[in-house]
Scaffold this motif. Structure first.
Motif, PDB file in Angstrom:
ATOM      1  N   TYR A 263      16.179 -28.167 -34.519  1.00 43.74           N
ATOM      2  CA  TYR A 263      16.593 -28.955 -33.696  1.00 43.74           C
ATOM      3  C   TYR A 263      17.239 -29.359 -32.749  1.00 43.74           C
ATOM      4  CZ  TYR A 263      13.352 -33.112 -31.781  1.00 43.74           C
ATOM      5  OH  TYR A 263      12.942 -34.181 -30.915  1.00 43.74           O
ATOM      6  N   THR A 264      18.048 -29.492 -33.181  1.00 41.39           N
ATOM      7  CA  THR A 264      19.316 -29.752 -32.111  1.00 41.39           C
ATOM      8  C   THR A 264      19.158 -28.750 -30.821  1.00 41.39           C
ATOM      9  OG1 THR A 264      20.236 -31.196 -34.071  1.00 41.39           O
ATOM     10  CG2 THR A 264      21.367 -30.528 -32.190  1.00 41.39           C
ATOM     11  N   TYR A 333      25.080 -35.930 -36.330  1.00 33.22           N
ATOM     12  CA  TYR A 333      23.911 -35.828 -36.669  1.00 33.22           C
ATOM     13  C   TYR A 333      23.795 -34.520 -37.164  1.00 33.22           C
ATOM     14  CZ  TYR A 333      22.673 -37.565 -32.085  1.00 33.22           C
ATOM     15  OH  TYR A 333      22.425 -39.416 -31.044  1.00 33.22           O
ATOM     16  N   ASP A 334      22.912 -34.593 -38.485  1.00 34.50           N
ATOM     17  CA  ASP A 334      22.807 -33.249 -39.593  1.00 34.50           C
ATOM     18  C   ASP A 334      21.423 -32.948 -39.635  1.00 34.50           C
ATOM     19  OD1 ASP A 334      25.366 -34.086 -40.456  1.00 34.50           O
ATOM     20  OD2 ASP A 334      24.001 -35.455 -42.057  1.00 34.50           O
ATOM     21  N   ASP A 335      20.957 -31.814 -39.285  1.00 34.57           N
ATOM     22  CA  ASP A 335      19.737 -31.128 -38.824  1.00 34.57           C
ATOM     23  C   ASP A 335      18.680 -30.257 -39.972  1.00 34.57           C
ATOM     24  OD1 ASP A 335      17.711 -30.268 -37.342  1.00 34.57           O
ATOM     25  OD2 ASP A 335      18.433 -29.647 -35.257  1.00 34.57           O
ATOM     26  N   PHE A 337      15.316 -29.383 -39.366  1.00 37.73           N
ATOM     27  CA  PHE A 337      14.725 -29.439 -39.241  1.00 37.73           C
ATOM     28  C   PHE A 337      14.157 -27.188 -39.591  1.00 37.73           C
ATOM     29  CE2 PHE A 337      11.800 -29.947 -36.065  1.00 37.73           C
ATOM     30  CZ  PHE A 337      10.448 -30.561 -36.420  1.00 37.73           C
ATOM     31  N   VAL A 438      16.273 -34.937 -38.484  1.00 34.63           N
ATOM     32  CA  VAL A 438      17.135 -35.124 -38.087  1.00 34.63           C
ATOM     33  C   VAL A 438      17.634 -36.262 -38.633  1.00 34.63           C
ATOM     34  CG1 VAL A 438      18.587 -34.920 -36.194  1.00 34.63           C
ATOM     35  CG2 VAL A 438      17.060 -33.297 -36.135  1.00 34.63           C
TER      36      VAL A 438
END
Length: 604
Positions: A263-264, A333-335, A337, A438
């Motif tokens: 996602y990021t 942030y932890d992603d 996704f 996320v």
């Protein structure tokens, strides 16, 4: 200091703080090695003892090459022998693989550079420096510790060559680096462990002390040895001071991971050479840097150079007193996704353990704010009611030895994730961010990263090696009482309430609990909203904003609207405690925006 091992070599071009340069004379800066060489000629002409210190991996050779033909003495010449230093650090770098299978942890070395100096060699150096000062000779005393307490009094000119945390790690990864005083070429991870508990600790502590006292004459941005920038210290402090008149953003660090998502990568338009993006260190104080642009000049400094230089203006007097000058909250942030799986099942240590065992500052608490979810997203938190926790620990230990699977869902409670879910994770709580979401992770004052993995689905890391499990430390710190009932009643959107509301919007507490010393909030508004860093104290409180739902918001000083930062989706900015009244202007009129806000708890 830094505890990250694998930062992706990418400099985000969007995280730049453009400040008003009115009244700032940038002509005194030297940009590029030819210009720095000319500046050094002038410094050397002044004579006396020139002390050149720096942060770990500082390019001393490149700097000294620009200084010309002048006598030089390396501080490393007064260090204890490599064998003596290995013995000195024995307790800081223990080798018990039953407790720590991959030798990741240790204890911070607190004796300073003085503890590494050989007393006889140091006495001889001091005698030489006395003679130099009496004779009027010019000498460059260079290396780590040149501005330490023992040698500082001899310096007539004081220079500090700084390195951003990401660059320090990348320099080490290139190879050819040896730890201070070492005669060994150690593997990368062993080198990083020694750096964290010794080298980084020494350099960080000394830099903080020098900058807090504004006790240097020149500052070198040393990230690029072929394109150095040298600033008079007064100019450095002026640039930082001016930056703190506005909301400001840090340059993030991006890291890949076995559970990394995608996602990021789309939102931030990250390089397609990245395998994925697991972590985004948007505002982890020890890991990020601050880019300042003024009148065509661009400088990049570690965020902690900002913190140390003007801590009270940034954080407020009350925070300085409570946390001894450290920035007390970290953000990333932890992603996961569209990722291949969950984060590991893990926990973090409490205060007594981590202070005694590792010499750290305090307990490691965390929180997750969910703002993006896909199908089936869950956040795992605490034990299911009625399960046998000892049985779970036994399974963890068996899995660590025999690589057997664990039915973790049998033991661990899964919270249904949806945007707006705020979970709090006190030290000792078993937890994991699940696949396909996320989260904004917000944690307590953590210099190192003490994550004790209890189960990692038998995965291997990106290099193909088995991921380590830390059942010994995990079992010691595991809180058996964090059960499903307690989680539901206290840790999922705990104490949610509206604090204030008007026609423009409202401020909501989305999560607080007894164990966490920070308050987690949402500012929900339409076209316009206001805030005030001095609402609860005269010296003010810093805020950290993250734009978790919205496209384009200008955050600015109400008294001086030109002091602003324009935030895009997922951007994160710090609002200095000294700012006072703040305006938030939605640049997409007619839409509603959610700004996540974090601040220290102030009894409201």
């Amino acid at each position: 200091m830094s505890f990250m091992f694998n930062p992706f070599p990418y400099d985000d071009p969007n995280a730049i703080n453009r400040i008003d340069a009115k009244g700032i004379n940038t002509a005194s800066v030297s940009v590029g090695n030819d210009s720095v060489r000319k500046a050094f000629v002038a410094i050397v002409k002044k004579g006396g003892v020139i002390a050149l210190d720096g942060y770990t991996t500082a390019p001393f050779d490149a700097v000294l090459a620009l200084a010309g033909d002048v006598r030089k003495i390396a501080v490393s010449s007064v260090l204890k022998s490599p064998a003596e230093l290995r013995e000195l650090f024995r307790d800081n770098l223990p080798e018990d693989r039953k407790k720590d299978p991959v030798l990741l942890y240790g204890k911070l070395f607190k004796a300073g550079y003085a503890g590494m100096f050989d007393p006889v060699k140091l006495a001889e150096l001091k005698k030489t420096l006395d003679e130099v000062k009496k004779s009027g000779e010019t000498l460059i005393l260079w290396g780590f510790g040149a501005l330490s307490e023992e040698l500082y009094p001899y310096a007539d000119t004081r220079i500090f060559c700084d390195i951003t945390p990401k660059r320090a790690v990348l320099n080490i990864k290139k190879g050819g680096f040896r730890n201070l005083g070492s005669d060994e070429d150690m593997p990368f991870k062993a080198t990083m462990r020694r750096c964290y508990y010794v080298d980084f600790e020494l350099a960080f502590t000394l830099r903080s002390k020098l900058l807090a006292a504004h006790d240097i004459d020149y500052y070198i941005c040393g990230d690029n040895a072929e394109e150095l920038t040298l600033l008079p210290a007064d100019l450095l402090f002026t640039l930082i001071d001016r930056t703190l008149e506005s909301p400001f953003r840090q340059r993030p660090v991006y890291l890949e991971g076995v559970w990394g998502g995608y996602y990021t990568m789309g939102v931030r338009r990250l390089p397609d050479t990245m395998k994925n993006c697991a972590w985004v260190f948007d505002m982890i104080p020890m890991e990020v840097s601050t880019v300042i642009e003024a009148d065509g000049l661009t400088v990049e400094v570690p965020f902690y150079t900002v913190v140390s230089s003007f801590g009270e203006k940034l954080m407020g007097r009350q925070c300085i007193d409570e946390f001894h000058g450290f920035f007390p909250i970290r953000f990333n942030y932890d992603d996961t996704f569209h990722a291949a799986g969950n984060m590991s099942v893990q926990l973090h240590p409490g205060a007594e353990f981590v202070m005694k065992e590792n010499g750290e500052l305090g307990r490691q608490d965390e929180s997750y704010y969910v703002f993006v979810t896909g199908q089936g997203a869950r956040t795992y938190l605490g034990f299911r009611d009625g399960v046998n926790v000892d049985e779970f620990v036994d399974e963890v230990k068996k899995s660590e030895k025999e690589h057997t699977e664990i039915d973790y869902k049998k033991y661990i409670y899964g919270v249904h994730s949806e945007p707006g879910t705020q979970v709090m994770i006190p030290a000792g709580t078993i937890h994991a961010s699940g696949q396909n979401q996320v989260i904004l992770e917000i944690g307590s004052l953590t210099v190192g990263s003490y994550t004790y993995k209890m189960y990692d689905y038998l995965r291997r890391d990106l290099d193909g090696n088995p991921r380590p499990i830390h059942s010994y430390y995990g079992a010691l710190n595991l809180n058996h009482n964090m059960t499903e009932t307690y989680v539901k009643e206290n840790l999922v959107n705990g104490r949610k309430r509206v604090l204030r509301e008007d026609k423009n919007g409202k401020e909501i507490v989305v999560g607080e609990c007894d164990q966490l010393y920070f308050s987690l909030r949402n500012l929900v508004f339409g076209d316009y909203f206001t805030d005030d860093t001095k609402r609860y104290s005269e010296s003010g409180d810093f805020f950290v904003y993250a734009l978790v739902d919205g496209e384009d918001v200008t955050v600015r000083s109400k008294a001086h609207p030109e002091r602003q930062f324009r935030m895009k989706y997922m951007d994160m900015v710090v609002i200095p405690a000294s700012m006072g009244e703040v305006e938030l202007v939605n640049n997409k009129p007619g839409t509603w925006t959610v700004m996540h806000k974090t601040m220290l708890k102030r009894g409201v």
